[in-house]
Write a protein that holds these residues in place. Structure first.
Motif, PDB file in Angstrom:
ATOM      1  N   ARG A 143      -4.825  23.693 -79.969  1.00 53.42           N
ATOM      2  CA  ARG A 143      -6.167  23.124 -80.067  1.00 53.42           C
ATOM      3  C   ARG A 143      -6.198  21.728 -79.446  1.00 53.42           C
ATOM      4  O   ARG A 143      -7.150  21.379 -78.733  1.00 53.42           O
ATOM      5  CB  ARG A 143      -6.619  23.062 -81.517  1.00 53.42           C
ATOM      6  CG  ARG A 143      -8.049  22.532 -81.661  1.00 53.42           C
ATOM      7  CD  ARG A 143      -8.381  22.159 -83.089  1.00 53.42           C
ATOM      8  NE  ARG A 143      -8.398  23.334 -83.923  1.00 53.42           N
ATOM      9  CZ  ARG A 143      -7.782  23.415 -85.093  1.00 53.42           C
ATOM     10  NH1 ARG A 143      -7.063  22.393 -85.517  1.00 53.42           N
ATOM     11  NH2 ARG A 143      -7.849  24.502 -85.815  1.00 53.42           N
ATOM     12  N   THR A 144      -5.177  20.924 -79.723  1.00 53.16           N
ATOM     13  CA  THR A 144      -5.128  19.580 -79.137  1.00 53.16           C
ATOM     14  C   THR A 144      -5.164  19.645 -77.630  1.00 53.16           C
ATOM     15  O   THR A 144      -5.911  18.920 -76.964  1.00 53.16           O
ATOM     16  CB  THR A 144      -3.859  18.848 -79.602  1.00 53.16           C
ATOM     17  OG1 THR A 144      -3.859  18.744 -81.026  1.00 53.16           O
ATOM     18  CG2 THR A 144      -3.793  17.448 -79.004  1.00 53.16           C
ATOM     19  N   ARG A 145      -4.323  20.531 -77.053  1.00 56.71           N
ATOM     20  CA  ARG A 145      -4.290  20.644 -75.594  1.00 56.71           C
ATOM     21  C   ARG A 145      -5.606  21.185 -75.039  1.00 56.71           C
ATOM     22  O   ARG A 145      -6.089  20.725 -74.001  1.00 56.71           O
ATOM     23  CB  ARG A 145      -3.123  21.539 -75.173  1.00 56.71           C
ATOM     24  CG  ARG A 145      -1.760  20.866 -75.276  1.00 56.71           C
ATOM     25  CD  ARG A 145      -0.682  21.715 -74.641  1.00 56.71           C
ATOM     26  NE  ARG A 145      -0.378  22.894 -75.465  1.00 56.71           N
ATOM     27  CZ  ARG A 145       0.576  22.912 -76.386  1.00 56.71           C
ATOM     28  NH1 ARG A 145       1.306  21.820 -76.606  1.00 56.71           N
ATOM     29  NH2 ARG A 145       0.807  24.008 -77.095  1.00 56.71           N
ATOM     30  N   ALA A 146      -6.200  22.169 -75.745  1.00 58.51           N
ATOM     31  CA  ALA A 146      -7.436  22.763 -75.253  1.00 58.51           C
ATOM     32  C   ALA A 146      -8.580  21.748 -75.267  1.00 58.51           C
ATOM     33  O   ALA A 146      -9.318  21.605 -74.282  1.00 58.51           O
ATOM     34  CB  ALA A 146      -7.801  23.988 -76.092  1.00 58.51           C
ATOM     35  N   LEU A 147      -8.749  21.026 -76.388  1.00 54.76           N
ATOM     36  CA  LEU A 147      -9.830  20.062 -76.479  1.00 54.76           C
ATOM     37  C   LEU A 147      -9.596  18.872 -75.565  1.00 54.76           C
ATOM     38  O   LEU A 147     -10.542  18.314 -75.000  1.00 54.76           O
ATOM     39  CB  LEU A 147      -9.999  19.605 -77.926  1.00 54.76           C
ATOM     40  CG  LEU A 147     -10.560  20.655 -78.889  1.00 54.76           C
ATOM     41  CD1 LEU A 147     -10.541  20.153 -80.319  1.00 54.76           C
ATOM     42  CD2 LEU A 147     -11.984  21.057 -78.492  1.00 54.76           C
ATOM     43  N   SER A 148      -8.331  18.478 -75.396  1.00 54.94           N
ATOM     44  CA  SER A 148      -8.025  17.398 -74.462  1.00 54.94           C
ATOM     45  C   SER A 148      -8.321  17.834 -73.033  1.00 54.94           C
ATOM     46  O   SER A 148      -8.889  17.068 -72.237  1.00 54.94           O
ATOM     47  CB  SER A 148      -6.563  16.983 -74.601  1.00 54.94           C
ATOM     48  OG  SER A 148      -6.248  15.946 -73.692  1.00 54.94           O
ATOM     49  N   ALA A 149      -7.933  19.072 -72.699  1.00 58.59           N
ATOM     50  CA  ALA A 149      -8.229  19.588 -71.366  1.00 58.59           C
ATOM     51  C   ALA A 149      -9.729  19.687 -71.142  1.00 58.59           C
ATOM     52  O   ALA A 149     -10.234  19.397 -70.048  1.00 58.59           O
ATOM     53  CB  ALA A 149      -7.575  20.958 -71.176  1.00 58.59           C
ATOM     54  N   LEU A 150     -10.459  20.080 -72.192  1.00 59.15           N
ATOM     55  CA  LEU A 150     -11.912  20.154 -72.079  1.00 59.15           C
ATOM     56  C   LEU A 150     -12.500  18.766 -71.804  1.00 59.15           C
ATOM     57  O   LEU A 150     -13.393  18.615 -70.959  1.00 59.15           O
ATOM     58  CB  LEU A 150     -12.494  20.717 -73.372  1.00 59.15           C
ATOM     59  CG  LEU A 150     -13.976  21.101 -73.341  1.00 59.15           C
ATOM     60  CD1 LEU A 150     -14.181  22.371 -72.532  1.00 59.15           C
ATOM     61  CD2 LEU A 150     -14.506  21.296 -74.760  1.00 59.15           C
ATOM     62  N   GLY A 151     -11.981  17.756 -72.515  1.00 60.18           N
ATOM     63  CA  GLY A 151     -12.441  16.395 -72.264  1.00 60.18           C
ATOM     64  C   GLY A 151     -12.079  15.909 -70.871  1.00 60.18           C
ATOM     65  O   GLY A 151     -12.859  15.198 -70.225  1.00 60.18           O
ATOM     66  N   THR A 152     -10.898  16.305 -70.389  1.00 61.03           N
ATOM     67  CA  THR A 152     -10.479  15.922 -69.043  1.00 61.03           C
ATOM     68  C   THR A 152     -11.413  16.525 -68.001  1.00 61.03           C
ATOM     69  O   THR A 152     -11.868  15.839 -67.075  1.00 61.03           O
ATOM     70  CB  THR A 152      -9.044  16.393 -68.776  1.00 61.03           C
ATOM     71  OG1 THR A 152      -8.180  15.832 -69.762  1.00 61.03           O
ATOM     72  CG2 THR A 152      -8.579  15.964 -67.396  1.00 61.03           C
ATOM     73  N   VAL A 153     -11.682  17.812 -68.158  1.00 60.20           N
ATOM     74  CA  VAL A 153     -12.580  18.484 -67.219  1.00 60.20           C
ATOM     75  C   VAL A 153     -13.963  17.835 -67.246  1.00 60.20           C
ATOM     76  O   VAL A 153     -14.594  17.617 -66.205  1.00 60.20           O
ATOM     77  CB  VAL A 153     -12.676  19.988 -67.560  1.00 60.20           C
ATOM     78  CG1 VAL A 153     -13.776  20.654 -66.743  1.00 60.20           C
ATOM     79  CG2 VAL A 153     -11.351  20.670 -67.294  1.00 60.20           C
ATOM     80  N   GLY A 154     -14.440  17.506 -68.453  1.00 52.37           N
ATOM     81  CA  GLY A 154     -15.728  16.846 -68.562  1.00 52.37           C
ATOM     82  C   GLY A 154     -15.720  15.476 -67.909  1.00 52.37           C
ATOM     83  O   GLY A 154     -16.676  15.099 -67.213  1.00 52.37           O
ATOM     84  N   GLY A 155     -14.647  14.723 -68.116  1.00 55.29           N
ATOM     85  CA  GLY A 155     -14.539  13.411 -67.479  1.00 55.29           C
ATOM     86  C   GLY A 155     -14.503  13.505 -65.971  1.00 55.29           C
ATOM     87  O   GLY A 155     -15.108  12.690 -65.263  1.00 55.29           O
ATOM     88  N   ILE A 156     -13.805  14.505 -65.458  1.00 58.51           N
ATOM     89  CA  ILE A 156     -13.752  14.708 -64.016  1.00 58.51           C
ATOM     90  C   ILE A 156     -15.148  15.059 -63.485  1.00 58.51           C
ATOM     91  O   ILE A 156     -15.580  14.567 -62.443  1.00 58.51           O
ATOM     92  CB  ILE A 156     -12.746  15.820 -63.661  1.00 58.51           C
ATOM     93  CG1 ILE A 156     -11.325  15.348 -63.985  1.00 58.51           C
ATOM     94  CG2 ILE A 156     -12.846  16.217 -62.195  1.00 58.51           C
ATOM     95  CD1 ILE A 156     -10.282  16.439 -63.838  1.00 58.51           C
ATOM     96  N   GLY A 157     -15.872  15.907 -64.237  1.00 57.94           N
ATOM     97  CA  GLY A 157     -17.215  16.269 -63.815  1.00 57.94           C
ATOM     98  C   GLY A 157     -18.124  15.058 -63.716  1.00 57.94           C
ATOM     99  O   GLY A 157     -18.876  14.907 -62.745  1.00 57.94           O
ATOM    100  N   ALA A 158     -18.053  14.181 -64.725  1.00 63.96           N
ATOM    101  CA  ALA A 158     -18.883  12.977 -64.705  1.00 63.96           C
ATOM    102  C   ALA A 158     -18.470  12.039 -63.578  1.00 63.96           C
ATOM    103  O   ALA A 158     -19.320  11.411 -62.929  1.00 63.96           O
ATOM    104  CB  ALA A 158     -18.787  12.266 -66.045  1.00 63.96           C
ATOM    105  N   ALA A 159     -17.158  11.948 -63.324  1.00 62.99           N
ATOM    106  CA  ALA A 159     -16.661  11.026 -62.307  1.00 62.99           C
ATOM    107  C   ALA A 159     -16.959  11.502 -60.893  1.00 62.99           C
ATOM    108  O   ALA A 159     -17.290  10.704 -60.012  1.00 62.99           O
ATOM    109  CB  ALA A 159     -15.159  10.819 -62.486  1.00 62.99           C
ATOM    110  N   VAL A 160     -16.823  12.802 -60.645  1.00 56.64           N
ATOM    111  CA  VAL A 160     -17.065  13.311 -59.292  1.00 56.64           C
ATOM    112  C   VAL A 160     -18.538  13.614 -59.068  1.00 56.64           C
ATOM    113  O   VAL A 160     -18.936  13.952 -57.943  1.00 56.64           O
ATOM    114  CB  VAL A 160     -16.226  14.572 -58.995  1.00 56.64           C
ATOM    115  CG1 VAL A 160     -14.764  14.317 -59.223  1.00 56.64           C
ATOM    116  CG2 VAL A 160     -16.708  15.767 -59.812  1.00 56.64           C
ATOM    117  N   GLY A 161     -19.367  13.513 -60.131  1.00 66.42           N
ATOM    118  CA  GLY A 161     -20.790  13.759 -59.975  1.00 66.42           C
ATOM    119  C   GLY A 161     -21.413  12.941 -58.857  1.00 66.42           C
ATOM    120  O   GLY A 161     -22.067  13.505 -57.960  1.00 66.42           O
ATOM    121  N   PRO A 162     -21.226  11.606 -58.841  1.00 69.15           N
ATOM    122  CA  PRO A 162     -21.806  10.816 -57.753  1.00 69.15           C
ATOM    123  C   PRO A 162     -21.244  11.193 -56.381  1.00 69.15           C
ATOM    124  O   PRO A 162     -21.980  11.201 -55.397  1.00 69.15           O
ATOM    125  CB  PRO A 162     -21.415   9.377 -58.131  1.00 69.15           C
ATOM    126  CG  PRO A 162     -21.219   9.417 -59.606  1.00 69.15           C
ATOM    127  CD  PRO A 162     -20.633  10.761 -59.896  1.00 69.15           C
TER     128      PRO A 162
END
Length: 562
Positions: A143-162
């Motif tokens: 669960r830790t790895r899954a939720l951390s990976a989910l947060g990473t993917v979300g952070g990447i999405g926000a960062a590469v959005g612009p």
């Protein structure tokens, strides 16, 4: 077949199921965070295409955030009552409808309905269901790895959005981002339909839905978001311009700002909401959300930490493009490229943090405290870089890379806080926690941008006035013109040299006086940005104090699914 072989086959089947469940959810999470930042770089293209105004497009962007934040608690409750997978699919279908309306719409009205309203409701339904599905299906270190990976993917999405949004806008059309959302979300829904769960989708009680609570929570959170959005335009304390409603001026320029009033009303509405929810619990009825979950110290401090971890990066990443565009003349695409350093830092730290925390070698408190220290260091470095004379690399944006990378490292460590929050409550309280914590992140995001803009606006005004008063070139009459000019221009957050020169020309100020005021503006703008960046560093250190209250050991989480 032996029992051991049967166990191994069951284990492999469950691993396959978890993988096929996680991948589409992670992809959708990437899209949701991308969707929240991509359009910020496409404003000019949207204005030309739809023939509208900057105020109209900014209203659409702000309304989208408002709708999502206002209905997250309701979306989480609907998932608990009707099943998370079912509500996620419903939200995805609503989201697709919104993307099509926006992508094919010929006017701003279609964007307001399709993006701001319909997509916003879809996100409010999907996001809590997404988190609850992963929290319930994964256990322990997985669960830790899954939720951390989910947060990473979300952070990447926000960062590469612009960046990706700039590429689409530059080479195809701003509408391509929404069409991409249609395709990805449709694919995610099809994948989930082909990935049945190990058992029937859980559903909650069939008691009457707390519609009044839903209205009160949406109104209270909505007013708080509106207050933060208005702070950049009207000021935190003193109104920088008249606040009108239906042609009537309610708050006059120079008097109290409407921001504290709106925030106060929002808090009062939320207090009424809290009283109502407690009464429902005492009477044995089903409330919209059990506020008693906030008595759990892990949930409370974890949610506060998470809100701060959204506040600081959103504030500083708002300031950097302001500098790049007003001082260096960067376009949207190059602003996005400069911000890639944040993504690299996040991708570097997130898997390391997940492994250390999931393996029990580092506590959640240490990880979250470390995230704020890295963010604070990044903010300090960025604040020092706002002076374009510090290094030659500033002209290419490379000087920002170290500070942005440190900020990204902090965001990477912060990805483990979702696991801390989601794993703390009992199964019956999970949906309450999800709705409350997600609402907190949206409030943190809005407040971060609002505070960064407010800090900069105040510093810009004082620096400009001080520079003008000390000038030996300006006449007394020209100095009197300075205050009103800056107060009007500061509503744009910061004015470029060309914008200041054009404004001065429209007022009849030219020649040496105009040159002097442009010089004063440039220096004041850089000092204001540095002050605002330093203020965000102070807020990051405040975040350290919040994270320091996280218990060393978290509460036991939901049991593994049967």
């Amino acid at each position: 077949m032996s029992r051991r072989d049967g166990t191994e086959r069951a284990g492999r089947a469950r691993t396959l199921y978890l993988g096929t469940l996680f991948l589409p959810l992670a992809l959708q999470n990437f899209l949701l965070t991308y969707n929240s930042t991509a359009m910020n770089v496409a404003l000019s293209a949207i204005l030309d295409d739809l023939g509208t105004t900057l105020t109209g497009v900014q209203a659409a962007i702000s309304l989208y955030s408002l709708v999502v934040a206002a209905f997250l608690i309701t979306g989480s409750k609907l998932g608990a009552r009707h099943g998370h997978r079912r509500v996620f699919v419903l939200g995805a279908e609503v989201f697709v409808l919104g993307t099509l309306l926006t992508a094919l719409g010929p006017s701003l009205a279609y964007m307001l309905v399709g993006w701001s309203l319909v997509q916003g409701i879809g996100v409010a339904l999907m996001l809590p269901a997404l988190l609850s599905l992963i929290t319930r299906e994964f256990t322990g270190a997985d669960r830790t790895r899954a939720l951390s990976a989910l947060g990473t993917v979300g952070g990447i999405g926000a960062a590469v959005g612009p960046l990706l949004g700039g590429v689409f806008t530059h080479y195809v059309s701003w509408r391509a981002s929404f069409l991409m959302g249609t395709v990805i979300t449709t694919a995610v829904v099809l994948a989930l339909r082909r990935t049945p769960g190990p058992g029937p989708d859980r559903a909650g009680p069939r008691e009457p839905f707390d519609a009044a609570g839903s209205v009160l929570s949406a109104a209270g959170v909505g007013l708080l978001v509106v207050a933060t959005l208005f702070s950049g335009r009207y000021g935190l304390v003193r109104a920088r311009q008249d606040f009108e409603v239906f042609g009537h001026v309610l708050f006059h320029r120079g008097g109290p700002s409407p921001v504290p009033f709106l925030a106060g009303v929002g808090l009062v509405v939320l207090a009424v909401f809290a009283v109502r929810e407690r009464r429902l619990v005492r009477s044995g009825r089903d409330p919209l959300v059990r506020l008693s979950v906030l008595r759990n110290r892990t949930v409370r401090t974890g949610s506060e930490t998470q809100a701060m971890q959204y506040l600081v990066p959103n504030g500083i990443v708002f300031l950097v493009p302001v500098f790049l565009q007003t001082t260096l003349g960067f376009d949207a695409l190059w602003c996005g490229i400069t911000l890639v350093a944040t993504t690299l830092g996040l991708m570097t730290a997130a898997p390391v943090a997940a492994g250390l925390v999931g393996g029990g070698r580092v506590t959640h408190r240490a990880a979250q405290t470390g995230s704020f220290l890295l963010m604070a260091a990044g903010c300090v470095v960025i604040a020092a870089t706002f002076d374009p004379q510090v290094r030659d690399e500033t002209t290419t944006g490379l000087a920002f890379a170290p500070g942005l990378f440190l900020l990204g490292l902090g965001q990477g460590l912060a990805t483990t806080v979702t696991d801390l929050i989601q794993s703390a409550p009992s199964p019956e309280e999970l949906d309450d926690v999800t709705g409350l914590s997600r609402s907190g992140t949206y409030l943190g995001s809005s407040l971060g941008v609002a505070l960064a803009g407010a800090f900069m606006a105040v510093a810009l005004l004082h620096s400009f006035e001080a520079g003008a008063n000390d000038s030996t070139v300006l006449t007394p009459a020209q100095k009197q013109l300075v205050t009103r000019t800056v107060e009007e221009q500061v509503q744009l957050t910061a004015a470029s040299d060309d914008e200041i020169r054009a404004e001065l020309g429209s007022r009849g100020v030219t020649g040496a006086a105009a040159d002097e005021l442009v010089r004063i503006n440039a220096r004041a703008r850089e000092q204001a940005l540095a002050w605002a960046g330093g203020s965000m560093a102070v807020l990051a250190l405040c975040g350290c104090l919040v994270a320091g209250r996280i218990p060393r050991t978290r509460s036991p989480g939901p049991p593994p699914p049967e």
